[in-house]
Enzyme design. Structure first.
Site, PDB file in Angstrom:
ATOM      1  N   ARG A  75      32.609  47.714 -52.886  1.00  0.00           N
ATOM      2  CA  ARG A  75      31.716  48.792 -53.646  1.00  0.00           C
ATOM      3  C   ARG A  75      32.342  50.293 -52.900  1.00  0.00           C
ATOM      4  NH1 ARG A  75      26.118  47.763 -50.634  1.00  0.00           N
ATOM      5  NH2 ARG A  75      25.994  46.309 -52.458  1.00  0.00           N
ATOM      6  N   ARG A 144      25.015  55.081 -46.122  1.00  0.00           N
ATOM      7  CA  ARG A 144      25.658  54.560 -47.195  1.00  0.00           C
ATOM      8  C   ARG A 144      25.746  55.731 -48.502  1.00  0.00           C
ATOM      9  NH1 ARG A 144      24.139  48.365 -47.921  1.00  0.00           N
ATOM     10  NH2 ARG A 144      24.961  47.666 -45.872  1.00  0.00           N
ATOM     11  N   LYS A 208      21.468  48.896 -41.968  1.00  0.00           N
ATOM     12  CA  LYS A 208      21.902  49.859 -42.877  1.00  0.00           C
ATOM     13  C   LYS A 208      21.124  51.149 -43.191  1.00  0.00           C
ATOM     14  CE  LYS A 208      21.631  46.644 -46.184  1.00  0.00           C
ATOM     15  NZ  LYS A 208      21.324  45.832 -47.416  1.00  0.00           N
ATOM     16  N   LYS A 210      19.901  54.468 -45.661  1.00  0.00           N
ATOM     17  CA  LYS A 210      20.037  54.888 -47.099  1.00  0.00           C
ATOM     18  C   LYS A 210      19.555  56.334 -47.276  1.00  0.00           C
ATOM     19  CE  LYS A 210      20.512  50.264 -48.799  1.00  0.00           C
ATOM     20  NZ  LYS A 210      20.334  49.431 -49.903  1.00  0.00           N
ATOM     21  N   CYS A 428      19.075  42.860 -60.360  1.00  0.00           N
ATOM     22  CA  CYS A 428      20.182  43.116 -59.203  1.00  0.00           C
ATOM     23  C   CYS A 428      21.254  42.006 -59.674  1.00  0.00           C
ATOM     24  CB  CYS A 428      19.705  42.789 -57.880  1.00  0.00           C
ATOM     25  SG  CYS A 428      19.433  40.795 -57.813  1.00  0.00           S
ATOM     26  N   CYS A 434      26.440  36.860 -55.434  1.00  0.00           N
ATOM     27  CA  CYS A 434      25.564  37.069 -54.195  1.00  0.00           C
ATOM     28  C   CYS A 434      25.017  36.075 -53.402  1.00  0.00           C
ATOM     29  CB  CYS A 434      24.346  38.044 -54.853  1.00  0.00           C
ATOM     30  SG  CYS A 434      23.325  38.320 -53.323  1.00  0.00           S
ATOM     31  N   CYS A 473      16.035  37.741 -55.182  1.00  0.00           N
ATOM     32  CA  CYS A 473      15.354  37.522 -53.703  1.00  0.00           C
ATOM     33  C   CYS A 473      14.730  38.508 -53.358  1.00  0.00           C
ATOM     34  CB  CYS A 473      16.597  37.041 -52.904  1.00  0.00           C
ATOM     35  SG  CYS A 473      17.281  38.522 -51.937  1.00  0.00           S
ATOM     36  N   CYS A 477      17.173  44.490 -54.161  1.00  0.00           N
ATOM     37  CA  CYS A 477      18.367  45.436 -54.556  1.00  0.00           C
ATOM     38  C   CYS A 477      18.159  46.000 -55.959  1.00  0.00           C
ATOM     39  CB  CYS A 477      19.549  44.562 -54.616  1.00  0.00           C
ATOM     40  SG  CYS A 477      20.058  43.995 -52.959  1.00  0.00           S
TER      41      CYS A 477
HETATM   42 FE1  SRM Z   1      21.533  45.084 -51.689  1.00  0.00          FE
HETATM   43  C1  SRM Z   1      22.429  42.604 -49.717  1.00  0.00           C
HETATM   44  C2  SRM Z   1      23.845  44.096 -53.991  1.00  0.00           C
HETATM   45  C3  SRM Z   1      21.150  47.982 -53.634  1.00  0.00           C
HETATM   46  C4  SRM Z   1      18.646  45.478 -50.238  1.00  0.00           C
HETATM   47  N1  SRM Z   1      22.896  43.673 -51.770  1.00  0.00           N
HETATM   48  C5  SRM Z   1      23.177  42.795 -50.905  1.00  0.00           C
HETATM   49  C6  SRM Z   1      24.384  42.002 -50.877  1.00  0.00           C
HETATM   50  C7  SRM Z   1      25.487  42.587 -50.368  1.00  0.00           C
HETATM   51  C8  SRM Z   1      24.193  40.486 -50.528  1.00  0.00           C
HETATM   52  C9  SRM Z   1      24.754  40.165 -49.118  1.00  0.00           C
HETATM   53  O1  SRM Z   1      24.584  40.920 -48.322  1.00  0.00           O
HETATM   54  O2  SRM Z   1      25.740  39.201 -49.164  1.00  0.00           O
HETATM   55  C10 SRM Z   1      24.468  42.152 -52.595  1.00  0.00           C
HETATM   56  C11 SRM Z   1      25.666  41.727 -53.301  1.00  0.00           C
HETATM   57  C12 SRM Z   1      25.561  41.309 -54.600  1.00  0.00           C
HETATM   58  C13 SRM Z   1      26.898  41.320 -55.407  1.00  0.00           C
HETATM   59  O3  SRM Z   1      27.472  40.214 -55.621  1.00  0.00           O
HETATM   60  O4  SRM Z   1      27.369  42.230 -55.813  1.00  0.00           O
HETATM   61  C14 SRM Z   1      23.743  43.255 -52.663  1.00  0.00           C
HETATM   62  N2  SRM Z   1      22.274  46.063 -53.536  1.00  0.00           N
HETATM   63  C15 SRM Z   1      23.293  45.333 -54.297  1.00  0.00           C
HETATM   64  C16 SRM Z   1      23.358  45.879 -55.922  1.00  0.00           C
HETATM   65  C17 SRM Z   1      24.958  46.035 -56.123  1.00  0.00           C
HETATM   66  C18 SRM Z   1      22.478  45.686 -56.583  1.00  0.00           C
HETATM   67  C19 SRM Z   1      22.721  45.894 -57.992  1.00  0.00           C
HETATM   68  O5  SRM Z   1      22.458  45.272 -58.776  1.00  0.00           O
HETATM   69  O6  SRM Z   1      23.148  47.090 -58.312  1.00  0.00           O
HETATM   70  C20 SRM Z   1      23.203  47.592 -55.238  1.00  0.00           C
HETATM   71  C21 SRM Z   1      24.362  48.300 -54.603  1.00  0.00           C
HETATM   72  C22 SRM Z   1      23.856  49.593 -54.021  1.00  0.00           C
HETATM   73  C23 SRM Z   1      25.130  50.403 -53.503  1.00  0.00           C
HETATM   74  O7  SRM Z   1      25.904  50.689 -54.233  1.00  0.00           O
HETATM   75  O8  SRM Z   1      25.055  50.770 -52.211  1.00  0.00           O
HETATM   76  C24 SRM Z   1      22.051  47.146 -54.094  1.00  0.00           C
HETATM   77  N3  SRM Z   1      20.078  46.542 -51.819  1.00  0.00           N
HETATM   78  C25 SRM Z   1      20.291  47.796 -52.616  1.00  0.00           C
HETATM   79  C26 SRM Z   1      18.824  48.410 -52.529  1.00  0.00           C
HETATM   80  C27 SRM Z   1      18.271  49.260 -53.528  1.00  0.00           C
HETATM   81  C28 SRM Z   1      18.617  50.962 -53.046  1.00  0.00           C
HETATM   82  O9  SRM Z   1      19.299  51.010 -51.939  1.00  0.00           O
HETATM   83  O10 SRM Z   1      18.425  51.641 -53.284  1.00  0.00           O
HETATM   84  C29 SRM Z   1      17.968  47.680 -51.606  1.00  0.00           C
HETATM   85  C30 SRM Z   1      16.699  47.981 -51.233  1.00  0.00           C
HETATM   86  C31 SRM Z   1      16.395  49.192 -50.645  1.00  0.00           C
HETATM   87  C32 SRM Z   1      16.569  48.823 -49.294  1.00  0.00           C
HETATM   88  O11 SRM Z   1      17.560  49.081 -48.730  1.00  0.00           O
HETATM   89  O12 SRM Z   1      15.580  48.750 -48.374  1.00  0.00           O
HETATM   90  C33 SRM Z   1      19.073  46.569 -51.127  1.00  0.00           C
HETATM   91  N4  SRM Z   1      20.649  44.598 -50.024  1.00  0.00           N
HETATM   92  C34 SRM Z   1      19.462  44.643 -49.537  1.00  0.00           C
HETATM   93  C35 SRM Z   1      19.156  43.999 -48.401  1.00  0.00           C
HETATM   94  C36 SRM Z   1      17.941  43.791 -47.679  1.00  0.00           C
HETATM   95  C37 SRM Z   1      17.921  45.033 -46.733  1.00  0.00           C
HETATM   96  C38 SRM Z   1      16.611  44.767 -45.876  1.00  0.00           C
HETATM   97  O13 SRM Z   1      16.274  45.850 -45.250  1.00  0.00           O
HETATM   98  O14 SRM Z   1      16.025  43.693 -45.482  1.00  0.00           O
HETATM   99  C39 SRM Z   1      20.123  43.112 -48.311  1.00  0.00           C
HETATM  100  C40 SRM Z   1      20.464  42.186 -47.365  1.00  0.00           C
HETATM  101  C41 SRM Z   1      20.511  42.573 -46.055  1.00  0.00           C
HETATM  102  O15 SRM Z   1      21.004  43.503 -46.001  1.00  0.00           O
HETATM  103  O16 SRM Z   1      20.596  41.749 -44.910  1.00  0.00           O
HETATM  104  C42 SRM Z   1      21.056  43.335 -49.408  1.00  0.00           C
HETATM  105 FE1  SF4 Z   2      21.473  39.448 -54.037  1.00  0.00          FE
HETATM  106 FE2  SF4 Z   2      18.953  39.401 -53.411  1.00  0.00          FE
HETATM  107 FE3  SF4 Z   2      20.108  41.736 -53.595  1.00  0.00          FE
HETATM  108 FE4  SF4 Z   2      19.517  40.392 -55.711  1.00  0.00          FE
HETATM  109  S1  SF4 Z   2      18.152  41.235 -54.453  1.00  0.00           S
HETATM  110  S2  SF4 Z   2      21.710  41.421 -55.185  1.00  0.00           S
HETATM  111  S3  SF4 Z   2      19.727  38.282 -55.098  1.00  0.00           S
HETATM  112  S4  SF4 Z   2      20.479  40.035 -52.146  1.00  0.00           S
END
Ligand code: SRM
Ligand code: SF4
Length: 573
Positions: A75, A144, A208, A210, A428, A434, A473, A477
């Site tokens: 990323r 980030r 993390k 943001k 997502c 993922c 899930c 995201c």
């Molecule tokens: Fe996310 C984890 C994809 C935005 C909350 N996210 C992941 C991972 C890296 C899975 C992993 O940990 O192994 C995913 C990778 C999937 C893949 O194959 O690409 C993933 N997140 C994404 C993206 C690519 C979704 C998308 O369809 O665009 C977004 C990339 C953003 C970026 O460029 O930085 C993405 N993730 C978000 C957002 C939305 C936002 O930030 O505005 C959230 C919710 C906001 C937040 O952070 O509260 C988000 N991602 C998570 C979480 C849950 C965090 C938590 O507080 O519990 C995880 C899991 C974790 O961190 O343990 C996670």
């Molecule tokens: Fe993966 Fe869950 Fe984030 Fe979707 S919402 S990209 S399934 S970690």
């Protein structure tokens, strides 16, 4: 053994990593496996990449007694999502040469590459760095990619706000030279103990972090889903400062009610000159008070909910030397992008392209979107802007170039017709890359939208924008908990149906039906949509209608997310 809670394993990994170096270089050199040592996979996140495997063929590989087909997702860090045409050409070339193909625009205004094999990671990072794009702190327990409003209504103001977003991003970068040493062959620091991380310290943040910067009336960056947000306040046409919000986030775990999505709380108003100090004050307060013993309770939202907003604010004021003034009023009216052509104040034009779920590829027998964008980059002298809803703006197109850009966009399937329902949808990544996905999202939502389109058409609502989001899930995201309708994956083919966001991103939705498949989703939504068509007030959105008619309660604080007040159709879930 003492009852005192112990730091998580990730804390130990960070502490012994010598500022994020770990044994990443040794792991990369090991050609026996396509994977990296487990500890290092935690550290590589800070360098912008994740280890993954192709989940579609995981079982097959197991039966063949092969290790999973490991690859990496990288990323980039692109504050505000702005990228020049030259950079676009470079990232396209890197994708074609070193990845599994294509580009994926994310919900945080940047792009990802998937399917990078271990031996290609270094060349890839060098490739993007040659184009002045890096992946430092794109993931990991640090600040980030900083979001910034991309759809400028008033361009001069937008420029100023964008510069502030970049300044915050720059200010909060980690100081370690690890990235430059490992990936860019910079000379190694001999005595790394003397290397300082003035903002983060040796163990970085508990989790993390943001940040978003918004310009009302657009809430395209979803201020409430971020740990820290700055909302631009415009007085007499000038930027007078920012309202500061803190403690938003989406992540939660199914059936664990002490985890919840949360909307950010107001801290007050600050002047533009103070935003870096305030951002640092918020980050260091979270560094020192965030829960390092439980990663499910480590985000800023829990720190603030546990200590209270007023106490948190005092800490930030003490650290930053900035006193918050009373928050100023502002209003958000829009949650999504403005598609098609819009004119800028300087007479140039923006073309916002709807990129379904951010996936840009050259599809066999289908649209050649990747090539189309490359052709546009060849003729376009302005820039590209990735939006926080996974779309792309060809920005600042000279009037004389409009026709040429539009012709290319049409020719390469980048300007295809899409209903407002589809344009307002977001999913997502989920399967197959993922590691945390429980259900499909990006690969399934387009089909479900087709069925929902038929439903809204039938009830005469085809022009009604309804914000629909799906995630595989509850990590959130695609920020599903701020949508009017959301589907949150529970198991293959099964989703929790969430209802009641306000279409502006300022209210959380509520679980309405649990663990249901497509048939039940459609059967549940149809009467609600039908009633909405018949009973809505003028200008009333779907989510607002559901709250007014007591289908779901209005939830503005995540601590109410799991409560089931009497009298609502959603009660008891
Ligand atoms: Fe996310 C984890 C994809 C935005 C909350 N996210 C992941 C991972 C890296 C899975 C992993 O940990 O192994 C995913 C990778 C999937 C893949 O194959 O690409 C993933 N997140 C994404 C993206 C690519 C979704 C998308 O369809 O665009 C977004 C990339 C953003 C970026 O460029 O930085 C993405 N993730 C978000 C957002 C939305 C936002 O930030 O505005 C959230 C919710 C906001 C937040 O952070 O509260 C988000 N991602 C998570 C979480 C849950 C965090 C938590 O507080 O519990 C995880 C899991 C974790 O961190 O343990 C996670
Ligand atoms: Fe993966 Fe869950 Fe984030 Fe979707 S919402 S990209 S399934 S970690």
């Amino acid at each position: 053994m003492s009852d005192e809670k112990q730091p998580t394993e990730v804390e130990h990994i960070k502490a012994r990593s010598r500022h994020l170096r770990g044994t990443i270089e040794e792991g990369l050199a090991d050609r026996v496996t396509g994977a990296l040592p487990a500890d290092d996979t935690q550290l590589t996140k800070f360098h912008g990449f994740y280890q993954q495997d192709d989940r579609d063929i995981r079982d097959e590989r197991r039966h063949q007694k092969l290790e999973p087909l490991y690859s990496f997702m990288l990323r980039a860090r692109v504050p505000g999502g702005v990228i020049t045409s030259e950079q676009w050409k470079a990232i396209d070339a890197v994708s074609r040469e070193l990845t599994g193909g294509g580009l994926r625009l994310t919900t945080r205004q940047t792009f990802q590459y998937h399917g990078i094999l271990k031996h290609n990671v270094k060349a890839l990072i060098q490739g993007i760095n040659q184009a002045m794009i890096d992946s430092i702190a794109a993931c990991g327990d640090v600040n980030r990619n900083v979001l910034c409003n991309t759809n400028p209504v008033e361009s001069a103001l937008h420029e100023q706000v964008y510069n502030d977003a970049v300044a915050i991003s720059q200010h909060l970068l980690p100081s370690t030279a690890a990235y430059h040493e490992i990936w860019l062959d910079q000379e190694k620091i001999v005595n790394y103990e003397e290397e300082k991380e003035p903002i983060y310290g040796d163990t970085y943040l508990p989790r993390k972090f943001k940040i978003a910067v918004a310009v009302p009336p657009h809430n395209d960056v979803d201020v409430n889903g971020n740990d820290l947000s700055f909302v631009a306040i415009v007085e007499n046409g000038e930027l007078s400062g920012y309202d500061v919000l803190a403690g938003g986030g989406m992540g939660s775990t199914h059936n664990e009610t002490d985890t919840y999505p949360q909307t950010a709380k107001s801290l007050g108003f600050v002047k533009p000159a103070d935003i870096r100090a305030v951002a640092e004050g918020v980050v260091t307060t979270q560094r020192d008070f965030g829960d390092r013993t439980n990663r499910k309770h480590a985000r800023l939202k829990y720190t603030i909910d546990d200590m209270g907003v007023e106490t948190f604010k005092k800490h930030v004021e003490e650290r930053s030397g900035v006193t918050f003034a009373d928050a100023k009023p502002y209003e958000f009216t829009m949650h999504s992008d403005r598609f098609g052509w819009t004119e800028n104040a300087d007479g140039t034009w923006n073309l916002t392209l709807f990129i379904e779920h951010g996936r840009i590829t050259d599809k066999e027998g289908g649209p050649q979107m990747m090539t189309g964008l490359l052709k546009i980059a060849d003729v376009h002298q302005g820039d590209f802007r990735m939006t926080a809803t996974q779309n792309l703006i060809v920005a600042q197109v000279a009037k004389a170039k409009k026709a040429e850009v539009e012709k290319l966009a049409k020719e390469y399937g980048l300007l295809k017709e899409a209903s407002v329902l589809r344009q307002n949808s977001m999913a997502c990544v989920a399967f197959p890359t993922c590691t945390l996905a429980m259900a499909e999202a990006e690969r399934y939502l387009p089909d479900l939208i087709t069925k929902l389109e038929a439903m809204v058409d039938q009830h005469g609502l085809s022009d009604q924008p309804i914000v629909v989001r799906m995630t595989g899930c509850p990590n959130g995201c695609a920020r599903p908990f701020l949508a009017e309708i959301a589907f949150v994956g529970k198991a293959p083919g099964k989703y929790n149906l969430m209802l009641g966001g306000d279409g502006k991103g300022t209210r959380l939705n509520k679980i309405y039906r649990e663990n249901i498949g497509e048939e039940e989703i459609l059967a549940t939504l149809d009467p609600l949509i039908e009633n909405y068509a018949k009973e809505r007030n003028k200008g009333e959105g779907f989510g607002d209608y559901l709250v007014r008619t007591a289908v779901v309660p209005a939830i503005y604080d995540g601590r109410d997310f799991h409560k089931n007040p009497e009298g609502f159709l959603s009660s008891g879930i």
